[in-house]
Design a protein around this motif. Structure first.
Motif: not given
Length: 294
Positions: A190-196, A233-238
């Motif tokens: 859904x996003x490029x990176x975590x900061x989004x 793990x959530x960040x890895x998913x999105x």
């Protein structure tokens, strides 16, 4: 009787026909609205209005690049069968070419623009509806641009069921950009990176994971640590850059992109019909209804 713009507008709303067709119909019938509707129906031009309440959740997505400009779009039809129709596929490419050249900001703005054949985009689609016999619509599009030092990743999956357009900055390696787009098609970030990811969304996920851990009976003193691990793990998913690269399970997407000396600026992923509530047809029930009518 003089044909007014209001009369043309009213007939267009009632039939879905183009403005010029409506004007001709009203002129030919001396302004009689009912006769004008019949006039258009007899010529097969009023088909579009009869399909206005149908759900168009099939169709095609497509990506077209031209120099430093690119467009990704979704055009819907009612059935997958029509999506394979050459006339429908031609419509998708005609709309893509128009969007690339004229760069409208919205679907509404695009619909009102005039194409090279002299018809508006809305009228051009209505003409295709009359020809093909199904409700068709330009659902959405996105226009992206790059510099000479960047690369577009254009990828179509399953003949256009899924399309992805990615911009890699710092490299002109179109093949690498396409590999990233292929990954996006498969893993749906859904996003490029975590900061989004917004702080609100992260906090919401943290609360959900906290309650989940407590419901599992985990001791409160270790819940916070567990939640942070699960957030990873959530960040890895999105998040695209945190995902394991589909073409190399030993790499993250971030590592693959960095190996090319590049960064991912943005991406757009379209899948036909996503988010549209589709009508579920019960074929057996439909057959029985037909039998009972006889």
């Amino acid at each position: 009787m003089a044909v007014t713009a209001q009369m043309v507008k009213e007939l267009r709303e009632k039939t879905g026909a183009g403005m010029m067709d409506c004007k001709k119909a009203l002129t030919a019938t001396d302004g009689d609205m009912d006769k004008a509707i019949d006039f258009l129906r007899e010529k097969g031009i009023a088909k579009a209005a009869n399909k206005a309440d149908r759900i168009a959740a099939e169709g095609l997505t497509s990506v077209v690049t031209e120099g430093n400009d690119a467009v990704i779009l979704e055009v819907n039809s009612e059935t997958d069968f029509v999506a394979k129709n050459e006339a429908f596929q031609a419509l998708v490419q005609e709309l893509a070419a128009h969007l690339l050249k004229n760069k409208p900001a919205t679907v509404e703005e695009a619909s009102a623009q005039t194409m090279e054949n002299g018809a508006t985009v809305a009228d051009h689609i209505n003409a295709a509806i009359a020809k093909i016999g199904e409700k068709l619509s330009l659902r959405r599009f996105a226009l992206l641009s790059k510099t000479d030092n960047d690369a577009f990743g254009a990828y179509l999956h399953m003949g256009g069921r899924i399309s992805v357009l990615t911009v890699l900055e710092g490299t002109t390696d179109d093949s690498a950009a396409k590999d990233v787009s292929m990954h996006i098609a498969a893993l749906r970030p859904k996003f490029v990176s975590r900061d989004q990811v917004s702080a609100e969304e992260v906090e919401h996920e943290r609360q959900v994971l906290t309650q989940q851990a407590l419901n599992e009976g985990k001791p409160e003193n270790i819940v916070a640590k567990m939640v942070e691990g699960r957030l990873g793990k959530y960040f890895e998913d999105v998040c695209l850059l945190d995902q394991t690269f589909v073409k190399n399970p030993d790499q993250k997407v971030r590592q693959f992109v960095e190996s090319k000396g590049a960064t991912v600026r943005e991406f757009v992923r379209y899948e036909v019909g996503e988010g549209i509530e589709k009508k579920e047809d019960n074929f057996a029930e439909e057959v029985m209804n037909q039998v009972n009518k006889k």
